[in-house]
Design an enzyme around this catalytic site. Structure first.
Site, PDB file in Angstrom:
ATOM      1  N   HIS A 174       0.850  -1.186   0.000  1.00 46.83           N
ATOM      2  CA  HIS A 174       0.000   0.000   0.000  1.00 46.83           C
ATOM      3  C   HIS A 174       0.888   1.239   0.000  1.00 46.83           C
ATOM      4  O   HIS A 174       2.105   1.139  -0.128  1.00 46.83           O
ATOM      5  CB  HIS A 174      -0.940  -0.006   1.219  1.00 46.83           C
ATOM      6  CG  HIS A 174      -0.246  -0.364   2.496  1.00 46.83           C
ATOM      7  ND1 HIS A 174       0.553   0.510   3.193  1.00 46.83           N
ATOM      8  CD2 HIS A 174      -0.211  -1.534   3.181  1.00 46.83           C
ATOM      9  CE1 HIS A 174       1.041  -0.082   4.264  1.00 46.83           C
ATOM     10  NE2 HIS A 174       0.604  -1.322   4.284  1.00 46.83           N
ATOM     11  N   ASP A 185       8.319  -2.513  10.457  1.00 43.84           N
ATOM     12  CA  ASP A 185       7.063  -2.289   9.741  1.00 43.84           C
ATOM     13  C   ASP A 185       6.192  -3.529   9.810  1.00 43.84           C
ATOM     14  O   ASP A 185       6.333  -4.347  10.731  1.00 43.84           O
ATOM     15  CB  ASP A 185       7.343  -1.858   8.297  1.00 43.84           C
ATOM     16  CG  ASP A 185       8.019  -2.925   7.452  1.00 43.84           C
ATOM     17  OD1 ASP A 185       8.327  -4.016   7.995  1.00 43.84           O
ATOM     18  OD2 ASP A 185       8.250  -2.681   6.252  1.00 43.84           O
ATOM     19  N   ARG A 224      -9.622  11.823  19.490  1.00 44.65           N
ATOM     20  CA  ARG A 224      -8.455  12.058  18.642  1.00 44.65           C
ATOM     21  C   ARG A 224      -7.816  13.410  18.952  1.00 44.65           C
ATOM     22  O   ARG A 224      -8.488  14.451  18.971  1.00 44.65           O
ATOM     23  CB  ARG A 224      -8.854  12.014  17.173  1.00 44.65           C
ATOM     24  CG  ARG A 224      -9.487  10.700  16.719  1.00 44.65           C
ATOM     25  CD  ARG A 224      -8.466   9.654  16.405  1.00 44.65           C
ATOM     26  NE  ARG A 224      -7.597  10.051  15.313  1.00 44.65           N
ATOM     27  CZ  ARG A 224      -7.920   9.954  14.023  1.00 44.65           C
ATOM     28  NH1 ARG A 224      -9.100   9.491  13.671  1.00 44.65           N
ATOM     29  NH2 ARG A 224      -7.051  10.315  13.095  1.00 44.65           N
ATOM     30  N   ARG A 245       1.685  16.102  20.022  1.00 49.97           N
ATOM     31  CA  ARG A 245       2.434  15.663  18.840  1.00 49.97           C
ATOM     32  C   ARG A 245       2.899  16.922  18.112  1.00 49.97           C
ATOM     33  O   ARG A 245       2.237  17.450  17.231  1.00 49.97           O
ATOM     34  CB  ARG A 245       1.548  14.796  17.950  1.00 49.97           C
ATOM     35  CG  ARG A 245       2.310  14.056  16.884  1.00 49.97           C
ATOM     36  CD  ARG A 245       1.392  13.172  16.085  1.00 49.97           C
ATOM     37  NE  ARG A 245       0.508  13.949  15.215  1.00 49.97           N
ATOM     38  CZ  ARG A 245      -0.502  13.422  14.526  1.00 49.97           C
ATOM     39  NH1 ARG A 245      -0.782  12.158  14.648  1.00 49.97           N
ATOM     40  NH2 ARG A 245      -1.244  14.182  13.753  1.00 49.97           N
TER      41      ARG A 245
END
Length: 559
Positions: free
Chosen positions: A12, A149, A438, A490
């Site tokens: 992907h 990964d 979120r 972040r």
């Protein structure tokens, strides 16, 4: 001049990149053009589906035709896909389909480029492409490189070392020892898609890792310099669902409420991942005793783990590229193809994320006209945007070249006021249409970052939104819209050198409010980040955005 095209398409995040005489000229993800998240589904049946639009754009940006390409690097080496690496329950028919489709890649490339590449097509090991994508932009002369990964050809993690222009793998951890796959499994179990590791990471801050700590020890084992993953919890195992339900109860259904145990599971997964990543960091430090570490692979997007590595002090210098996930392997494959064929080393230290399309004012105005809208021209778009943000407006900021990687870094961003506690809910519910838990990222002027956050040793990667430092205790109440449940944020550091117009906007907001920070989230709504002016206008019109500023062209919701 030697021109090298790099391609990722096996799994992907389909993407392309172009090097001209060893210099990175363009890199872009296919999803930004075809508007399909991740470019395509990660399927056994589609490795040969190339990122055609991304390839064409990179060639156009470099001023090249297909015949001008001397070499192509492809970020997968079928020779390293060993037949024996799967367990006995693995369906050999799927694997055979995959191999046949990978074998179609050369023909698909020849057809797209209108020529026969032959030996000019270079199959580059997936993890080696990851490693190169981090090492060459880092600017280091020598480095240890850690790739983590889902899977390469067979690897879930690998260790490499680089000296000069040589990048060499030194150890590989094969399937099933895949932290990336583990996060896919748990993201799905928690009711997200298997692509939504970032949601699981955000949810973890609300949980208690001690609740499932012992359970996770049987799933993800971390020792001082080693780790291992139990394969019966991975998604391909026939007993996976039953095993998970026995350990953690029934999976959460999408759109159902979040229970405390869901957050506890996410917190335990994050804690176990931090320990496993640090085990690999200590291992590679012993094997490659230098001061520089590069991290690549999709797990390199885990900002919490990155912060743990940064604060560990194992390495003096840490670099993670803006696209550590699979899209970045297009860059890495191009670098490795250059190294393998040229005596002159490729460019090092060029780490900008702004490698995608840009649009002229004429093109922007044409898109505005085609949409039947009226715009005004701003003499100072940065100042106008800052004033609107200070007044509580949500501003879509569309400037210059699009970012390469999954994070909007000030060129395709939605911006808002971090001082307003209600702004997080407004953005989640009315604009982004996503889960209430979120978090949103703060973009902070680099020169003021240490006044607001415990940044610690600086890395160029702090400009790519890849770390979660603590917010200073005396600043928590001043920027509630960007403080996460655990008191971290972040953070994206914004420098005048890397992004002067975005730096100017935040500087104007600082003058108006005394706060050198804006809320920054990607300019999209349940879709890939916008690419073109038309994409921007479509998303602007269907969401609760107050203003859209493209270059110096201003559109407002009122007019």
């Amino acid at each position: 001049m030697v021109n090298v095209l790099g391609i990722n398409s096996v799994y992907h995040e389909s993407a392309a990149a172009v090097l001209v005489d060893g210099k990175l000229v363009a890199a872009v993800e296919e999803e930004r053009f075809n508007r399909i998240k991740h470019g395509k589904e990660a399927s056994f049946d589609n490795p040969h589906q190339l990122p055609e639009r991304a390839i064409r754009h990179c060639l156009k940006t470099a001023g090249l035709s297909a015949r001008d390409i001397h070499h192509v690097g492809f970020s997968f080496d079928p020779r390293r896909r060993r037949k024996s690496y799967r367990a006995e329950w693995w369906d050999p028919r799927l694997e055979e389909t995959f191999r046949l489709r990978v074998a179609q890649v050369p023909g698909a490339l020849d057809e797209l480029l209108g020529r026969t590449l032959g030996k000019r097509l270079h199959f580059v090991s997936h993890h080696l492409a990851h490693a190169a994508s981090a090492y060459f932009p880092s600017g280091f002369d020598r480095a240890a490189i850690l790739t983590i990964d889902g899977i390469g050809e067979t690897a879930g993690a690998s260790l490499a070392k680089a000296v000069g222009a040589e990048v060499k793998e030194i150890e590989v951890f094969d399937y099933p020892h895949s932290m990336g796959f583990l996060w896919e499994v748990f993201s799905s179990y928690l009711g997200f898609s298997h692509y939504d590791a970032s949601k699981t990471m955000g949810l973890a801050a609300y949980g208690n890792p001690a609740v499932y700590r012992e359970t996770f020890h049987s799933i993800l084992r971390a020792e001082k310099e080693n780790y291992g993953i139990a394969q019966d919890v991975l998604g391909s195992h026939p007993n996976q669902a039953a095993t998970m339900e026995k350990m953690f109860g029934p999976p959460r259904q999408p759109d159902s409420e979040f229970l405390p145990r869901h957050a506890d599971i996410a917190a335990s997964l994050q804690e176990a991942t931090d320990a496993a990543v640090m085990a690999l960091v200590r291992r590679i430090k012993r094997m490659v005793p230098v001061e520089n570490l590069c991290i690549a692979g999709g797990v390199g997007l885990n900002c919490v783990a990155n912060e743990v590595v940064q604060n560990s002090g194992e390495f003096a210098n840490l670099f993670i590229p803006s696209a550590p996930h699979d899209a970045g392997t297009a860059i890495g494959a191009a670098f490795m193809a250059h190294v393998d064929t040229q005596k002159k080393p490729p460019q090092r230290g060029y780490s900008t994320p702004y490698l995608g399309p840009s649009f002229k004012r004429r093109e922007i105005l044409e898109a505005v006209k085609a949409a039947g809208l009226k715009a005004r021209k701003s003499k100072s778009p940065a100042r106008d945007a800052a004033k609107m943000i200070a007044d509580g407006k949500i501003v879509a900021w569309f400037q210059g070249r699009m970012e390469f990687g999954p994070r909007a870094l000030g060129n395709r961003s939605l911006l808002a006021d971090p001082r307003r506690p209600e702004m997080r809910d407004i953005l989640n519910q009315k604009v982004k249409h996503r889960e209430d838990f979120r978090p949103f990222a703060p973009s902070v002027l680099s020169e003021h970052a240490d006044e607001w956050f415990d940044v610690g040793p600086r890395s160029a990667s702090h400009e790519f939104m890849l770390f979660t430092p603590k917010v200073k205790a005396d600043r928590l109440n001043r920027i509630p819209a960007v403080v996460h449940k655990d008191g971290t944020a972040r953070v994206q550091l914004v420098s005048r050198k890397l992004n002067p117009r975005y730096h100017e906007l935040i500087s104007c907001f600082h003058e108006l409010t005394g706060v050198p920070i804006v809320v920054n989230t990607s300019f999209n709504d349940s879709e890939p980040i916008v690419c073109t002016p038309t994409d921007a206008i479509v998303t602007f019109r269907k969401s609760g955005i107050d203003a859209l500023i493209m270059d110096d062209v201003v559109l407002t919701a009122q007019g």
